[in-house]
Scaffold this motif. Structure first.
Motif, PDB file in Angstrom:
ATOM      1  N   VAL A  23       5.258 -10.402  16.734  1.00 15.54           N
ATOM      2  CA  VAL A  23       4.278  -9.661  17.551  1.00 15.54           C
ATOM      3  C   VAL A  23       3.077  -9.224  16.704  1.00 15.54           C
ATOM      4  N   CYS A  24       3.338  -8.764  15.483  1.00 15.46           N
ATOM      5  CA  CYS A  24       2.217  -8.368  14.611  1.00 15.46           C
ATOM      6  C   CYS A  24       1.286  -9.551  14.378  1.00 15.46           C
ATOM      7  N   ALA A  25       1.886 -10.729  14.149  1.00 19.43           N
ATOM      8  CA  ALA A  25       1.070 -11.914  13.860  1.00 19.43           C
ATOM      9  C   ALA A  25       0.283 -12.336  15.086  1.00 19.43           C
ATOM     10  N   LEU A  26       0.948 -12.273  16.260  1.00 17.10           N
ATOM     11  CA  LEU A  26       0.297 -12.700  17.510  1.00 17.10           C
ATOM     12  C   LEU A  26      -0.959 -11.866  17.768  1.00 17.10           C
ATOM     13  N   ILE A  27      -0.797 -10.564  17.741  1.00 19.20           N
ATOM     14  CA  ILE A  27      -1.945  -9.698  18.038  1.00 19.20           C
ATOM     15  C   ILE A  27      -2.906  -9.670  16.845  1.00 19.20           C
ATOM     16  N   GLY A  28      -2.348  -9.932  15.655  1.00 16.44           N
ATOM     17  CA  GLY A  28      -3.149  -9.897  14.425  1.00 16.44           C
ATOM     18  C   GLY A  28      -4.300 -10.891  14.435  1.00 16.44           C
ATOM     19  N   VAL A  29      -4.083 -12.073  15.058  1.00 26.50           N
ATOM     20  CA  VAL A  29      -5.153 -13.084  15.080  1.00 26.50           C
ATOM     21  C   VAL A  29      -6.368 -12.527  15.827  1.00 26.50           C
ATOM     22  N   VAL A 197       2.435  -1.046   8.014  1.00 25.26           N
ATOM     23  CA  VAL A 197       2.384  -1.894   9.211  1.00 25.26           C
ATOM     24  C   VAL A 197       1.032  -2.590   9.400  1.00 25.26           C
ATOM     25  N   SER A 198      -0.040  -1.913   9.030  1.00 24.56           N
ATOM     26  CA  SER A 198      -1.362  -2.538   9.242  1.00 24.56           C
ATOM     27  C   SER A 198      -1.501  -3.824   8.428  1.00 24.56           C
ATOM     28  N   ALA A 199      -0.759  -3.920   7.309  1.00 26.47           N
ATOM     29  CA  ALA A 199      -0.796  -5.145   6.495  1.00 26.47           C
ATOM     30  C   ALA A 199      -0.237  -6.320   7.284  1.00 26.47           C
ATOM     31  N   LEU A 200       0.810  -6.072   8.075  1.00 26.87           N
ATOM     32  CA  LEU A 200       1.411  -7.168   8.853  1.00 26.87           C
ATOM     33  C   LEU A 200       0.525  -7.595  10.016  1.00 26.87           C
ATOM     34  N   LEU A 201      -0.391  -6.724  10.423  1.00 31.16           N
ATOM     35  CA  LEU A 201      -1.344  -7.093  11.481  1.00 31.16           C
ATOM     36  C   LEU A 201      -2.368  -8.081  10.930  1.00 31.16           C
ATOM     37  N   VAL A 202      -2.653  -7.958   9.646  1.00 32.74           N
ATOM     38  CA  VAL A 202      -3.755  -8.735   9.063  1.00 32.74           C
ATOM     39  C   VAL A 202      -3.263  -9.975   8.315  1.00 32.74           C
ATOM     40  N   ILE A 203      -2.225  -9.812   7.466  1.00 31.57           N
ATOM     41  CA  ILE A 203      -1.899 -10.876   6.506  1.00 31.57           C
ATOM     42  C   ILE A 203      -1.438 -12.199   7.160  1.00 31.57           C
ATOM     43  N   PRO A 204      -0.458 -12.202   8.093  1.00 33.31           N
ATOM     44  CA  PRO A 204      -0.064 -13.496   8.664  1.00 33.31           C
ATOM     45  C   PRO A 204      -1.225 -14.195   9.380  1.00 33.31           C
ATOM     46  N   ALA A 218      -3.708 -21.438  15.226  1.00 31.37           N
ATOM     47  CA  ALA A 218      -3.730 -20.269  14.320  1.00 31.37           C
ATOM     48  C   ALA A 218      -2.697 -19.242  14.786  1.00 31.37           C
ATOM     49  N   ILE A 219      -2.586 -19.056  16.111  1.00 34.24           N
ATOM     50  CA  ILE A 219      -1.593 -18.103  16.637  1.00 34.24           C
ATOM     51  C   ILE A 219      -0.175 -18.587  16.308  1.00 34.24           C
ATOM     52  N   ILE A 220       0.074 -19.880  16.558  1.00 34.93           N
ATOM     53  CA  ILE A 220       1.430 -20.420  16.316  1.00 34.93           C
ATOM     54  C   ILE A 220       1.781 -20.318  14.822  1.00 34.93           C
ATOM     55  N   TYR A 221       0.844 -20.710  13.960  1.00 39.75           N
ATOM     56  CA  TYR A 221       1.092 -20.644  12.508  1.00 39.75           C
ATOM     57  C   TYR A 221       1.311 -19.188  12.082  1.00 39.75           C
ATOM     58  N   ALA A 222       0.480 -18.280  12.632  1.00 44.97           N
ATOM     59  CA  ALA A 222       0.580 -16.867  12.236  1.00 44.97           C
ATOM     60  C   ALA A 222       1.948 -16.304  12.619  1.00 44.97           C
ATOM     61  N   VAL A 223       2.413 -16.632  13.831  1.00 49.51           N
ATOM     62  CA  VAL A 223       3.730 -16.144  14.285  1.00 49.51           C
ATOM     63  C   VAL A 223       4.818 -16.693  13.354  1.00 49.51           C
ATOM     64  N   PHE A 224       4.723 -17.985  13.026  1.00 48.94           N
ATOM     65  CA  PHE A 224       5.704 -18.608  12.131  1.00 48.94           C
ATOM     66  C   PHE A 224       5.686 -17.905  10.764  1.00 48.94           C
ATOM     67  N   ILE A 225       4.476 -17.727  10.219  1.00 48.68           N
ATOM     68  CA  ILE A 225       4.333 -17.084   8.898  1.00 48.68           C
ATOM     69  C   ILE A 225       4.863 -15.639   8.957  1.00 48.68           C
ATOM     70  N   GLY A 226       4.534 -14.944  10.038  1.00 47.76           N
ATOM     71  CA  GLY A 226       4.982 -13.556  10.193  1.00 47.76           C
ATOM     72  C   GLY A 226       6.500 -13.454  10.204  1.00 47.76           C
ATOM     73  N   VAL A 227       7.145 -14.333  11.001  1.00 48.70           N
ATOM     74  CA  VAL A 227       8.612 -14.288  11.114  1.00 48.70           C
ATOM     75  C   VAL A 227       9.257 -14.686   9.779  1.00 48.70           C
ATOM     76  N   VAL A 228       8.756 -15.765   9.178  1.00 46.09           N
ATOM     77  CA  VAL A 228       9.331 -16.227   7.899  1.00 46.09           C
ATOM     78  C   VAL A 228       9.164 -15.153   6.817  1.00 46.09           C
ATOM     79  N   SER A 229       7.987 -14.512   6.770  1.00 44.78           N
ATOM     80  CA  SER A 229       7.754 -13.458   5.763  1.00 44.78           C
ATOM     81  C   SER A 229       8.727 -12.304   5.977  1.00 44.78           C
ATOM     82  N   CYS A 230       8.946 -11.934   7.249  1.00 43.57           N
ATOM     83  CA  CYS A 230       9.842 -10.809   7.529  1.00 43.57           C
ATOM     84  C   CYS A 230      11.292 -11.157   7.177  1.00 43.57           C
TER      85      CYS A 230
END
Lengths: 282, 263
Positions: A23-29, A197-204, A218-230
């Protein structure tokens, strides 16, 4: 790892980490391209006031934080709109005042509250069943709203003026986006903490943009990166017995540098420079 | 008498305490090509934004298609707008075809996905601006002129009756600007659009527009190009002594003769 997964707390942690990362990655984009990163930091720090309120009133702090963060997000939007203020100044006002309110409320609590540190720096291994249900509901809401209003948010992010000219309800969409940010931040504070938490909004999101020139990708990659990082951060912290929130954020940061290094644009530029050097040398 | 597409009566606009437009009265008939001219800071863009309902006047009335800009509702679909490019983030990961498709975001309906007719309108609009081959390119990687054409396609994808352009040649060199105006002139004729063009380019515009509004906070002159673009009219607009180079009847280039030492 399989042994570890037999524990209920670890299963919950894995689900919580997935929800937070996705979710952070999705909205982060959208946050990154609308230049709203500082608002993210502002709302997340404001959640400290909401969490402290929960402790004082003896209610699950996640519930009080939801109401408090949405209110602060709307106030930031409203003050910016009517107060002849730049957005960063509005964020600055609420950032500090709500933190101060949190500190004040904490000072009213008698006795030592170890749980509070779990909210400030995150402790994904200490998530309860009720927390997880609240997180899942918030995550589902954010996903559904973004799915439903994807093209509206895309135009608002790419060209807000054009969105207004075409007749889209820009004000309403802005407040909806702020609400979604507040939901995302609240659902993530148990996993990574108010401070991080704000870091997870931006970094992925920033990592994903290094890899593609398509917004949907970009959204799909960000979600993947966000989940893998977590996930990586969660297992690293469990194995090494170190702070989970900080490990997740540092893992995401490492992924950002890898993505920047692997960026197709950067590779193209390096090839071009290489060709130029060869031409000059020959 | 036909209802004007745009009708402004005694419109005044201020940003905070500073008046930027004062007592503007002008109207644009259907099918007209209005050029809004004026020096930097004369309020040209503000006038356009007022017509679009993005800026509210503190005095006077604005009517577009007979309605207040904020109450246009579905009539908004009849307006195509091409903004200046300066506010657009060129690193944004978006393809040309999606930029054009977004022009129809409101027409598609809130929360609705694009239909075949939307995709067809995008294809037609890209064809009109000769950018079909660039449909899958990233918007930010195009040249200034190509980006301008994509933004025009975005406005045309709505199949508008009124097209408003704000300094469309600002990012173009002289040659590209000339061909752009030639193309705009032909499109105006072929599609029967009403055009409103904001520019500071006196020479090129005077050859194509059917009416000119000269602005310098107030409306200095408004009418046919040959009546408006006199040396007196331009001096009033630019607020300085000037020498004019002519192509035929209308000035092609305006050069200030004011001694900078004395200003």
């Amino acid at each position: 790892m399989i042994d570890l997964m037999q524990f209920t707390f670890m299963q919950r942690a894995l689900v919580a980490a997935s929800l937070t990362g996705a979710v952070c990655a999705l909205i982060g984009v959208f946050v990154v391209f609308r230049g709203m990163s500082f608002i993210g930091a502002g709302i997340s720090h404001a959640s400290f006031g909401g969490v402290a309120l929960g402790f004082v009133l003896n209610i699950n702090p996640l519930y009080t934080a939801i109401g408090f963060c949405v209110l602060v997000a709307w106030l930031i939007g409203w003050v910016t709109e009517i107060g002849r203020l730049r957005e960063d100044a509005a964020v600055g006002i609420f950032f500090a005042s709500t933190m101060a309110m949190g500190v004040l409320l904490v000072s009213l609590i008698k006795g030592y509250q170890i749980d509070l540190f779990g909210y400030i720096f995150g402790n994904v291994l200490a998530i309860s069943r009720n927390d997880l249900i609240a997180m899942a509901v918030l995550a589902l809401l954010v996903f559904l709203v973004i799915f439903f209003f994807y093209k509206e948010f895309l135009l608002l992010t790419f060209d807000a003026e054009m969105a207004a000219v075409t007749g889209l309800p820009v004000k309403w969409l802005n407040f909806l986006m702020l609400t979604l940010m507040a939901f995302t931040i609240v659902l993530s504070i148990k996993a990574v903490g108010i401070v991080l938490v704000s870091a997870l909004l931006v970094i992925p999101a920033a990592s994903a943009v290094q890899l593609t020139a398509h917004f949907k990708k970009a959204i799909i990659y960000a979600v993947f990166i966000g989940v893998v990082s977590c996930w990586s951060g969660l297992f690293l912290s469990a194995f090494l017995n170190i702070a989970s929130g900080a490990t997740i954020v540092l893992t995401a940061t490492a992924v950002f540098f890898i993505c920047t290094f692997l960026s197709p644009q950067r590779r193209k530029m390096r090839r071009r420079i290489g060709t130029l050097v060869k031409t000059q040398n020959s | 008498m036909t209802t004007p597409v745009i009708d402004l009566q005694n419109v005044s606009v201020a940003y905070q305490d500073k008046i930027v437009l004062q007592d503007i009265t002008l109207s644009v008939s259907p099918g007209a090509f209005l050029g809004i001219l004026g020096p930097n800071g004369s309020g040209k863009t503000t006038l356009l934004r007022t017509m679009l309902g993005l800026t509210d006047p503190f005095d006077g009335t604005v009517r577009v298609f007979g309605k207040e800009p904020k109450k246009l509702k579905r009539l908004r679909e009849k307006i195509g707008y091409v903004p200046q490019q300066s506010h657009i983030d060129l690193t944004f990961p978006i393809q040309v075809k999606d930029v054009v498709l977004l022009g129809r975001a409101y027409k598609m309906g809130l929360g609705k996905r694009p239909h075949n007719q939307d995709r067809e309108a995008v294809e037609e609009a890209l064809e009109l601006v000769h950018m079909t081959d660039f449909a899958d390119e990233q918007f930010g990687r195009l040249s200034g002129g190509q980006r301008q054409r994509v933004l025009i396609a975005r406005a045309l994808a709505l199949q508008p009756d009124l097209l408003m352009l704000d300094e469309p040649t600002a990012a173009l060199d002289v040659g590209a600007a000339e061909s752009f105006y030639e193309w705009l002139h032909n499109t105006h004729k072929n599609l029967g659009l009403t055009l409103v063009l904001v520019t500071h380019d006196v020479g090129v515009v005077s050859r194509y527009v059917t009416a000119i509004a000269c602005l310098n906070k107030r409306l200095v002159a408004h009418g046919l190009p040959e009546n408006v673009l006199t040396e007196e009219g331009l001096q009033a607009m630019y607020g300085c002594d000037a020498v004019f180079f002519h192509h035929g009847k209308v000035p092609h280039l305006v050069v200030s003769t004011r001694d900078p030492e004395k200003t």
